[in-house]
Design a protein around this motif. Structure first.
Motif, mmCIF file in Angstrom:
data_model
loop_
_atom_site.group_PDB
_atom_site.id
_atom_site.type_symbol
_atom_site.label_atom_id
_atom_site.label_comp_id
_atom_site.label_asym_id
_atom_site.label_seq_id
_atom_site.Cartn_x
_atom_site.Cartn_y
_atom_site.Cartn_z
ATOM 1 N N THR A 49 0.831 -1.200 0.000
ATOM 2 C CA THR A 49 0.000 0.000 0.000
ATOM 3 C C THR A 49 0.868 1.253 0.000
ATOM 4 O O THR A 49 0.569 2.219 -0.706
ATOM 5 N N GLY A 52 1.711 2.040 -3.351
ATOM 6 C CA GLY A 52 0.587 2.196 -4.268
ATOM 7 C C GLY A 52 0.279 0.923 -5.044
ATOM 8 O O GLY A 52 -0.197 0.981 -6.179
ATOM 9 N N ARG A 54 -0.934 -3.493 -4.819
ATOM 10 C CA ARG A 54 -1.685 -4.522 -4.100
ATOM 11 C C ARG A 54 -1.099 -5.881 -4.469
ATOM 12 O O ARG A 54 -0.393 -6.012 -5.461
ATOM 13 N N HIS A 57 -1.736 -6.900 -7.978
ATOM 14 C CA HIS A 57 -0.866 -6.247 -8.963
ATOM 15 C C HIS A 57 0.415 -7.063 -9.111
ATOM 16 O O HIS A 57 0.853 -7.348 -10.225
ATOM 17 N N ASP A 85 -12.728 -9.937 -11.053
ATOM 18 C CA ASP A 85 -11.775 -9.046 -10.384
ATOM 19 C C ASP A 85 -10.580 -8.736 -11.275
ATOM 20 O O ASP A 85 -9.966 -7.675 -11.164
ATOM 21 N N ALA A 88 -10.635 -5.387 -13.257
ATOM 22 C CA ALA A 88 -10.242 -4.192 -12.509
ATOM 23 C C ALA A 88 -8.729 -4.122 -12.327
ATOM 24 O O ALA A 88 -8.127 -3.051 -12.466
ATOM 25 N N VAL A 89 -8.101 -5.255 -12.038
ATOM 26 C CA VAL A 89 -6.654 -5.284 -11.845
ATOM 27 C C VAL A 89 -5.944 -4.896 -13.143
ATOM 28 O O VAL A 89 -5.035 -4.058 -13.139
ATOM 29 N N ASN A 91 -7.167 -3.169 -15.615
ATOM 30 C CA ASN A 91 -7.437 -1.752 -15.867
ATOM 31 C C ASN A 91 -6.502 -0.854 -15.062
ATOM 32 O O ASN A 91 -5.942 0.113 -15.590
ATOM 33 N N GLU A 92 -6.331 -1.155 -13.771
ATOM 34 C CA GLU A 92 -5.457 -0.356 -12.910
ATOM 35 C C GLU A 92 -4.017 -0.379 -13.422
ATOM 36 O O GLU A 92 -3.357 0.667 -13.493
ATOM 37 N N LEU A 93 -3.537 -1.558 -13.767
ATOM 38 C CA LEU A 93 -2.158 -1.683 -14.235
ATOM 39 C C LEU A 93 -1.963 -1.034 -15.609
ATOM 40 O O LEU A 93 -0.922 -0.435 -15.876
ATOM 41 N N GLU A 95 -3.736 1.540 -16.780
ATOM 42 C CA GLU A 95 -3.788 2.989 -16.569
ATOM 43 C C GLU A 95 -2.459 3.527 -16.061
ATOM 44 O O GLU A 95 -2.107 4.677 -16.332
ATOM 45 N N SER A 96 -1.713 2.713 -15.342
ATOM 46 C CA SER A 96 -0.397 3.110 -14.827
ATOM 47 C C SER A 96 0.715 2.847 -15.835
ATOM 48 O O SER A 96 1.885 3.090 -15.531
#
Length: 164
Positions: A49, A52, A54, A57, A85, A88-89, A91-93, A95-96
Motif C-alpha cells: 500500500t 501504491g 496490491r 498487482h 476481479d 479491474a486489476v 485496468n489499474e495496471l 492505466e499506470s
C-alpha cells in the motif's frame, strides 16, 4: 489527568506472553500457521500500500514476466484471481502504463495482456520490497530453516490444490 501521565486511548488487551499462553494453543500448528499468516499478510499489505500497489498487482506482473503475454482468462487461471476481479486489476495496471492490452489475432473478442518496460521495473521494485518483508517475518529463522519452511508450506498448499 492530574498526575501528568498522558492518556493513550482506550485500554487494549494485553499481549499474550509465552508463559501465559496455554500449551494447547502454543502447540496447535494450525493456530501457529494462522497467526504467522495474519502477521505476514498484514505486513505485505502495508508495504505494498505504501508503494501504491496490491498483492494482485504483483501476482499479475510476476505472471506476465514469467510466462509472457496472456489473456485475462489465462491470467485468472494462473493467479487464482477471479475473472471478474481481473478486469479491474488489468485496468489499474494498464492505466499506470505497467501493462498493455492488444486484440488477440486468433480471437478478436479477447485481449492479450503484455508487460511493459515500466511494468518490469515496477516488478523488480516490488520484488525488493517483498524480500524485505519476508526477511522481517522470517527473522528468527536461518536460511536452511527458511528453505525447509518453504518446502513444508508448499507441500501443504499443493496437497489442498491451492494456487500459489
Amino acid at each position: 489527568m492530574s498526575n501528568g501521565a498522558r492518556e493513550t486511548g482506550p485500554p487494549t488487551a494485553p499481549q499474550a506472553t509465552v508463559a501465559a499462553t496455554p500449551a494447547r494453543l502454543r502447540n496447535l500448528r494450525t493456530r501457529l500457521l494462522s497467526l504467522a499468516a495474519i502477521r505476514s499478510d498484514r505486513l505485505v499489505n502495508e508495504e505494498l500500500t505504501r508503494e501504491g500497489a496490491r498483492k494482485w498487482h504483483y501476482a499479475v506482473l510476476a505472471t506476465l514476466e514469467e510466462f509472457g503475454p496472456a489473456s485475462q482468462a489465462e491470467l485468472s487461471g494462473r493467479t487464482g484471481i477471479y475473472r471478474s476481479d481481473m478486469v479491474a486489476v488489468v485496468n489499474e495496471l494498464a492505466e499506470s502504463g505497467l501493462l498493455e492490452r492488444s486484440p488477440n489475432p486468433a480471437d478478436r473478442r479477447q485481449n492479450i495482456i503484455a508487460l511493459t518496460e515500466p511494468g518490469r521495473r515496477r516488478l523488480l521494485k516490488l520484488d525488493g520490497l517483498l524480500t524485505e518483508v519476508e526477511d522481517q517475518v522470517l527473522a528468527p529463522l536461518s536460511e536452511p530453516e527458511r528453505a525447509e519452511l518453504a518446502r513444508l508450506l508448499t507441500a501443504v498448499v499443493d496437497h489442498h490444490g491451492q494456487h500459489m
